[in-house]
Design an enzyme around this catalytic site. Structure first.
Site, PDB file in Angstrom:
ATOM      1  N   CYS A 134     -52.021-116.967  78.465  1.00 57.36           N
ATOM      2  CA  CYS A 134     -51.315-115.885  79.162  1.00 57.36           C
ATOM      3  C   CYS A 134     -49.978-115.579  78.503  1.00 57.36           C
ATOM      4  CB  CYS A 134     -51.168-116.207  80.645  1.00 57.36           C
ATOM      5  SG  CYS A 134     -50.739-114.771  81.659  1.00 57.36           S
ATOM      6  N   ASP A 203     -46.880-120.116  87.957  1.00 55.42           N
ATOM      7  CA  ASP A 203     -46.516-119.191  89.031  1.00 55.42           C
ATOM      8  C   ASP A 203     -46.027-119.976  90.239  1.00 55.42           C
ATOM      9  OD1 ASP A 203     -48.581-117.588  87.325  1.00 55.42           O
ATOM     10  OD2 ASP A 203     -47.380-116.158  88.470  1.00 55.42           O
TER      11      ASP A 203
END
Ligand code: RUB
Length: 328
Positions: A134, A203
């Site tokens: 990512c 996250d």
């Protein structure tokens, strides 16, 4: 109910559509949205001012459910505002306090990313092959710092289906000058045994040390574990979730199937269901280290960071003010 500031609506829309994305950036933009609300408020009474902030906060909290950096940034600001409001301070001071809290959050957040860069760079060795998944600002800070220190290493970046954030990482690393190889997600295991380590962002870090990050991260971690490759996570402490100490896990966002197949393609196979979870959970036993701005910790120490950063009083307040209060 006060109407929501136009700029705040725009920020919320951009977070939802992923024009603004990545847990750190989402948190900083949420703080900026509250800053704008405070600066542009026309409220005549402190209670109206607080209601305006709460209206913006509620809108921001409804954008994306998984990155805890978002509620944590809102909590940082709202906690200070509501506590001050309880002491009956004047409107002007309350506005100043809200502006300072939002500005402090943004500055602390940027400082934290920089510190992670410095701390994490110490773990990068000359000649290493490193995989990332990512697009993480914290990971890039580590790699850029190590590169500027004169270390030579190469990064393998997973493409990261379906939104291909790996390409953003590859482009940034290319601009910095770091040798980079882009691979499709299906090639992760094929290359893993050659890697020295993996570094990904987060996250959310939960109380037991598990890490929630972009879908596919747990597969990268499992593959690293199989090949005895170290798996590191770079996460600012505002990505640690106090709610998880109280038994509540963040919701794993499931995005629209059209991110995988177009509406036309979907119509051609009406019997096929498409699932599009945006994040997954990597359990603590697959994680060697978490690099925070306060230093490197084992995932098992996540619990201590949450206790120290948020405190028991804040945990209690989170029950009152955070996701619960603002979304109820
Ligand atoms: C982004 C993602 C990133 C973390 C950490 O997901 O999973 O790895 O947010 O990023 P999305 P950072 O693209 O769906 O927002 O280190 O920049 O906070």
């Amino acid at each position: 109910m006060p109407s929501t500031n136009r700029k705040v609506v725009e920020i919320a829309r951009d977070i939802k559509s992923m024009k603004i994305r990545g847990a750190g950036k989402i948190a900083r933009h949420a703080a900026e949205a509250l800053l704008i609300t405070a600066q542009q408020s026309k409220a005549k009474k402190p209670s109206t001012f607080v209601r305006e902030l709460e209206t913006s906060a509620r809108l921001l909290l409804e954008t994306r459910p998984t990155a805890v950096s978002l509620p944590n940034s809102i909590r940082f600001i709202m906690f200070r505002v509501i506590e001050a409001h309880k002491r009956n301070i004047k409107l002007r001071q309350l506005r100043q306090l809200a502006i300072k809290a939002a500005t402090d959050f943004i500055q602390n957040s940027l400082k934290a990313v920089k510190s992670i860069g410095v701390i994490g760079a110490k773990r990068i060795g000359d000649g290493e092959l490193i995989m990332t998944h990512c697009n993480s600002t914290a990971v890039i800070a580590i790699l850029e710092t190590a590169f500027n220190q004169g270390k030579h290493f190469e990064i393998f970046v997973c493409e990261t289906r379906p939104r291909l954030q790996g390409r953003i990482t590859a482009q940034t690393l290319n601009e910095i000058g770091i040798p980079t190889t882009l691979i499709v997600d299906g090639a992760i295991r094929h290359f893993m045994s050659r890697m020295d380590k993996v570094i990904v962002g987060a996250d959310t870090v939960v109380a037991n040390g598990a890490v929630i990050n972009k879908i596919g991260t747990s597969t990268v971690a499992l593959t690293a574990y199989e090949s005895r490759v170290s798996f590191y996570v770079a996460a600012e402490t505002y990505k640690f979730s106090p709610e998880t100490m109280l038994g509540q896990y963040p919701k794993i966002e499931e995005r629209d199937p059209s991110e995988i197949l177009s509406k036309e393609e979907l119509k051609e196979m009406p019997g096929v269901k498409v699932r599009n979870p945006s994040f997954d959970i990597t359990p603590p036993h697959l994680i060697n280290l978490i690099i925070t701005e306060r230093g490197i910790i084992s995932p098992q120490a996540a619990f201590m960071i949450i206790r120290e950063e948020f405190g028991l009083k804040a945990l209690d307040e989170s029950m009152k003010y955070q996701t619960y209060h603002l979304l109820s």
